[in-house]
Design a protein around this motif. Structure first.
Motif, mmCIF file in Angstrom:
data_model
loop_
_atom_site.group_PDB
_atom_site.id
_atom_site.type_symbol
_atom_site.label_atom_id
_atom_site.label_comp_id
_atom_site.label_asym_id
_atom_site.label_seq_id
_atom_site.Cartn_x
_atom_site.Cartn_y
_atom_site.Cartn_z
ATOM 1 N N PHE A 53 -25.372 -17.548 -16.345
ATOM 2 C CA PHE A 53 -25.497 -17.927 -15.227
ATOM 3 C C PHE A 53 -25.817 -19.368 -15.157
ATOM 4 O O PHE A 53 -25.194 -20.106 -14.147
ATOM 5 C CB PHE A 53 -26.441 -17.066 -14.226
ATOM 6 N N PRO A 54 -26.502 -20.044 -16.221
ATOM 7 C CA PRO A 54 -26.402 -21.453 -16.040
ATOM 8 C C PRO A 54 -25.118 -22.193 -15.842
ATOM 9 O O PRO A 54 -25.058 -23.024 -15.487
ATOM 10 C CB PRO A 54 -27.189 -22.048 -17.279
ATOM 11 N N GLY A 55 -24.174 -21.645 -16.478
ATOM 12 C CA GLY A 55 -22.644 -22.215 -16.490
ATOM 13 C C GLY A 55 -22.369 -21.990 -14.982
ATOM 14 O O GLY A 55 -21.618 -22.837 -14.640
ATOM 15 N N ILE A 56 -22.316 -20.968 -14.378
ATOM 16 C CA ILE A 56 -21.769 -20.685 -12.979
ATOM 17 C C ILE A 56 -22.497 -21.736 -11.949
ATOM 18 O O ILE A 56 -21.961 -22.480 -11.246
ATOM 19 C CB ILE A 56 -21.934 -19.254 -12.591
ATOM 20 N N ILE A 57 -23.977 -21.845 -11.917
ATOM 21 C CA ILE A 57 -24.824 -22.502 -11.084
ATOM 22 C C ILE A 57 -24.627 -23.961 -11.155
ATOM 23 O O ILE A 57 -24.964 -24.754 -10.348
ATOM 24 C CB ILE A 57 -26.089 -21.823 -10.708
ATOM 25 N N ALA A 58 -24.931 -24.407 -12.481
ATOM 26 C CA ALA A 58 -25.293 -25.561 -12.940
ATOM 27 C C ALA A 58 -24.296 -26.319 -13.856
ATOM 28 O O ALA A 58 -24.562 -27.437 -14.405
ATOM 29 C CB ALA A 58 -26.576 -25.816 -13.273
ATOM 30 N N SER A 59 -23.281 -25.461 -14.121
ATOM 31 C CA SER A 59 -21.965 -26.121 -14.967
ATOM 32 C C SER A 59 -22.568 -26.527 -16.214
ATOM 33 O O SER A 59 -22.263 -27.650 -16.995
ATOM 34 C CB SER A 59 -21.491 -27.379 -14.306
ATOM 35 N N HIS A 60 -23.635 -25.784 -17.105
ATOM 36 C CA HIS A 60 -24.366 -26.237 -18.215
ATOM 37 C C HIS A 60 -24.524 -25.016 -19.008
ATOM 38 O O HIS A 60 -25.226 -23.921 -18.397
ATOM 39 C CB HIS A 60 -25.505 -27.002 -17.808
ATOM 40 N N GLY A 66 -33.398 -19.178 -20.786
ATOM 41 C CA GLY A 66 -32.415 -18.664 -19.526
ATOM 42 C C GLY A 66 -32.381 -19.866 -18.432
ATOM 43 O O GLY A 66 -32.307 -19.676 -17.509
ATOM 44 N N ARG A 67 -32.644 -21.015 -18.828
ATOM 45 C CA ARG A 67 -32.826 -22.126 -18.183
ATOM 46 C C ARG A 67 -31.549 -23.144 -18.129
ATOM 47 O O ARG A 67 -30.730 -22.906 -19.129
ATOM 48 C CB ARG A 67 -34.236 -23.031 -18.516
ATOM 49 N N PHE A 68 -31.440 -24.058 -17.366
ATOM 50 C CA PHE A 68 -30.634 -25.089 -17.398
ATOM 51 C C PHE A 68 -31.521 -26.272 -17.194
ATOM 52 O O PHE A 68 -32.576 -26.321 -16.709
ATOM 53 C CB PHE A 68 -29.300 -24.947 -16.330
ATOM 54 N N PRO A 69 -30.894 -27.550 -17.814
ATOM 55 C CA PRO A 69 -31.812 -28.795 -17.903
ATOM 56 C C PRO A 69 -32.013 -29.034 -16.386
ATOM 57 O O PRO A 69 -31.145 -29.001 -15.584
ATOM 58 C CB PRO A 69 -30.808 -29.735 -18.351
ATOM 59 N N ASP A 70 -33.300 -29.764 -16.264
ATOM 60 C CA ASP A 70 -33.616 -30.347 -15.004
ATOM 61 C C ASP A 70 -32.954 -31.663 -14.327
ATOM 62 O O ASP A 70 -32.734 -31.694 -13.248
ATOM 63 C CB ASP A 70 -35.227 -30.753 -15.070
ATOM 64 N N ASP A 71 -32.194 -32.276 -15.248
ATOM 65 C CA ASP A 71 -31.325 -33.373 -14.618
ATOM 66 C C ASP A 71 -30.136 -33.131 -14.561
ATOM 67 O O ASP A 71 -29.151 -33.980 -14.389
ATOM 68 C CB ASP A 71 -31.616 -34.430 -15.877
ATOM 69 N N VAL A 72 -29.500 -31.773 -14.645
ATOM 70 C CA VAL A 72 -28.301 -31.486 -14.176
ATOM 71 C C VAL A 72 -28.417 -30.889 -12.461
ATOM 72 O O VAL A 72 -29.052 -30.193 -12.386
ATOM 73 C CB VAL A 72 -27.442 -30.417 -15.045
ATOM 74 N N PRO A 73 -27.124 -31.445 -11.835
ATOM 75 C CA PRO A 73 -27.111 -30.772 -10.641
ATOM 76 C C PRO A 73 -26.679 -29.488 -10.442
ATOM 77 O O PRO A 73 -25.965 -28.830 -11.466
ATOM 78 C CB PRO A 73 -25.820 -31.644 -9.926
ATOM 79 N N THR A 74 -26.998 -28.598 -9.529
ATOM 80 C CA THR A 74 -26.539 -27.327 -9.054
ATOM 81 C C THR A 74 -25.699 -27.330 -7.988
ATOM 82 O O THR A 74 -25.393 -28.500 -7.418
ATOM 83 C CB THR A 74 -27.784 -26.200 -8.750
ATOM 84 N N ILE A 75 -24.980 -26.426 -7.780
ATOM 85 C CA ILE A 75 -23.907 -26.164 -6.906
ATOM 86 C C ILE A 75 -24.644 -26.596 -5.688
ATOM 87 O O ILE A 75 -23.880 -27.407 -4.641
ATOM 88 C CB ILE A 75 -23.022 -24.972 -6.728
ATOM 89 N N LEU A 310 -6.785 -21.850 -20.233
ATOM 90 C CA LEU A 310 -8.123 -21.387 -20.547
ATOM 91 C C LEU A 310 -8.987 -22.102 -19.559
ATOM 92 O O LEU A 310 -8.936 -23.521 -19.297
ATOM 93 C CB LEU A 310 -8.429 -21.909 -21.901
ATOM 94 N N VAL A 311 -9.797 -21.433 -18.888
ATOM 95 C CA VAL A 311 -10.772 -21.967 -17.902
ATOM 96 C C VAL A 311 -12.277 -21.361 -18.285
ATOM 97 O O VAL A 311 -12.360 -20.472 -19.211
ATOM 98 C CB VAL A 311 -10.581 -21.872 -16.668
ATOM 99 N N GLN A 312 -13.126 -21.858 -17.768
ATOM 100 C CA GLN A 312 -14.667 -21.524 -17.956
ATOM 101 C C GLN A 312 -15.304 -21.772 -16.636
ATOM 102 O O GLN A 312 -15.041 -22.312 -15.719
ATOM 103 C CB GLN A 312 -15.136 -22.373 -18.865
ATOM 104 N N HIS A 313 -16.478 -20.770 -16.488
ATOM 105 C CA HIS A 313 -17.372 -20.910 -15.334
ATOM 106 C C HIS A 313 -17.973 -22.034 -15.066
ATOM 107 O O HIS A 313 -18.205 -22.372 -13.903
ATOM 108 C CB HIS A 313 -18.637 -19.707 -15.646
ATOM 109 N N ARG A 314 -18.038 -23.139 -15.982
ATOM 110 C CA ARG A 314 -18.622 -24.387 -15.866
ATOM 111 C C ARG A 314 -17.768 -25.146 -15.039
ATOM 112 O O ARG A 314 -17.998 -26.170 -14.350
ATOM 113 C CB ARG A 314 -18.675 -25.164 -17.141
#
Length: 416
Positions: A53-60, A66-75, A310-314
């Motif tokens: 899910f980090p790939g979906i909500i934060a493109s990372h 189960g986290r994503f970096p604090d410095d990347v934006p979420t949708i 080819l595409v990705q959730h990011r």
């Protein structure tokens, strides 16, 4: 243009790509084919929800537990208007950052609904952590559900309730609404099955078939076929409620201007590769990371078109940013309709997979690599520098990692 153009993200748990068919989507397929663009070669970023899910909500890709970096934006952080999220999954929590950017968010309760007595009780720490109260609750539940299959229930909110939430939030004029459906996720149960198999097993037998004990010990052919038929039947329940929601939204004056994304977060195994369900510690096989991905663009742009590159959730976040007219810096993700080459990273606790147009490579924690000679030099660099996550199960176990570390310690001591 009527002045309101919401963006709605409908994520669906445990929906593998080959289930996007008329057999599993008999009611909503025509609506999706008419109004949506379909991306037939979409890849998730992990085997299970906290990995994907980090790939979906934060493109990372996922990091740590189960986290994503604090410095990347979420949708949600792309929007100036009101944003509302309802994750409906115990892994998509405030603690992991999923509330970032949302004006209203809750992981296990609709943010615009009053909590039930049970939910209020669970929020009190001494009640939540009391073994005695948990045991009494289980006994009461067992007694109350004896004699029917209602004891085989999802520990989540149903598709009907999730769709009602989406209606309320779009009726309230929210700019961005994210809602997560859990209905295809195990346990696969008769109570919501639509056109399911003949139920010739007891409740206890069905519960046992759904046990994670089978993740590395697959069921026999008959039991697997039965469970898979229930999976398909549970998807048809989601399909029915999705069709009802889409028909309702189609009647809104703002529908033509709206953007709606429908995406599965990860897939499922039914004995393929010697596994069941979606283990967090096995290679990211196609059955686990290939999912449906569809987008309804404003003003029927790309409606009815299938994109096969080819595409990705990011790519979901830059797609939404592009629709909003916002530039986001990302060298690894693109708007979905852009056919630029991708280097898709998909993770488990023990394996990292790199997918390109014509090649796949895997790097494993125990230094076993596969296919690295077939991918591009850029892909190899991305694969080599990707970090392994340490995602815990709900029981607090980092599945697979302890086994590898124990094996490495034995080998260092001269044992094999």
């Amino acid at each position: 243009m009527n002045g309101y153009s919401p963006i709605v993200l409908l994520s669906v748990d445990t929906l593998r790509a080959d289930r996007f068919s008329r057999e599993c989507f008999p009611e909503s397929m025509a609506l999706l084919e008419d109004d949506f663009a379909r991306f037939t070669n979409a890849h998730s970023h992990g085997n299970a929800t906290p990995l994907a899910f980090p790939g979906i909500i934060a493109s990372h890709p996922v990091v740590d537990n189960g986290r994503f970096p604090d410095d990347v934006p979420t949708i949600a952080e792309l929007f100036d208007g009101v944003t509302t999220g309802f994750s409906n999954n115990g892994h998509l929590t405030v603690e992991r950052g999923y509330d970032r950017g949302f004006d209203s968010f809750h992981d296990q309760r609709a943010p615009d609904q009053s909590p039930s007595m049970k939910q209020r009780a669970k929020s009190i720490e001494w009640i939540r952590e009391s073994n005695t109260i948990r045991q009494v609750y289980r006994l009461m539940k067992q007694f109350a559900t004896s004699g029917d299959d209602s004891g085989l229930s999802k520990p989540t909110w149903s598709a009907e309730e999730i769709s009602a939430f989406v209606r309320r939030r779009t009726d309230a004029g929210n700019a961005f609404v994210w809602a997560h459906y859990m209905d295809p996720h195990k346990p696969f149960i008769p109570s919501i099955a639509i056109d399911g198999p003949v139920i010739d097993r007891t409740d206890e037998e069905i519960r046992e078939l759904n046990s994670y004990d089978h993740a590395e010990d697959p069921l026999g052919p008959e039991d697997t076929a039965f469970l898979e038929a229930l999976y398909d039947a549970n998807i048809r329940y989601f399909d029915r409620e999705l069709a009802r929601l889409l028909r309702d939204l189609r009647q809104k004056p703002w529908y033509d201007d709206a953007t709606i994304v429908v995406v599965g977060d990860h897939g499922e195994l039914f004995g393929e590769h010697g596994y069941m369900f979606h283990p967090m510690h096995v290679d990211p096989y196609d059955e686990l990371i290939r999912t449906p991905l569809l987008v309804k663009y404003p003003q029927r742009k790309h409606a009815g078109t299938s994109f096969n590159h080819l595409v990705q959730h990011r790519d979901i976040l830059p797609t939404i940013a592009n629709i909003l007219g916002i530039e986001v810096a990302s060298e690894h993700a693109h708007p979905l309709t852009d056919a630029a080459p991708r280097h898709v990273v998909s993770k488990s606790n023990t394996s990292i997979r790199l997918t390109e147009n014509d090649a796949v490579a895997i790097r494993r924690r125990h230094d076993s690599n596969e296919g690295t000679e077939t991918i591009s030099s850029e892909g190899r660099e991305i694969l080599d520098t990707a970090t392994f996550p340490n995602v815990q199960t709900t029981a607090g176990v980092v599945k697979g990692v302890e086994d590898i570390e124990r094996q490495q310690q034995l080998e260092a001591l001269g044992y094999r």
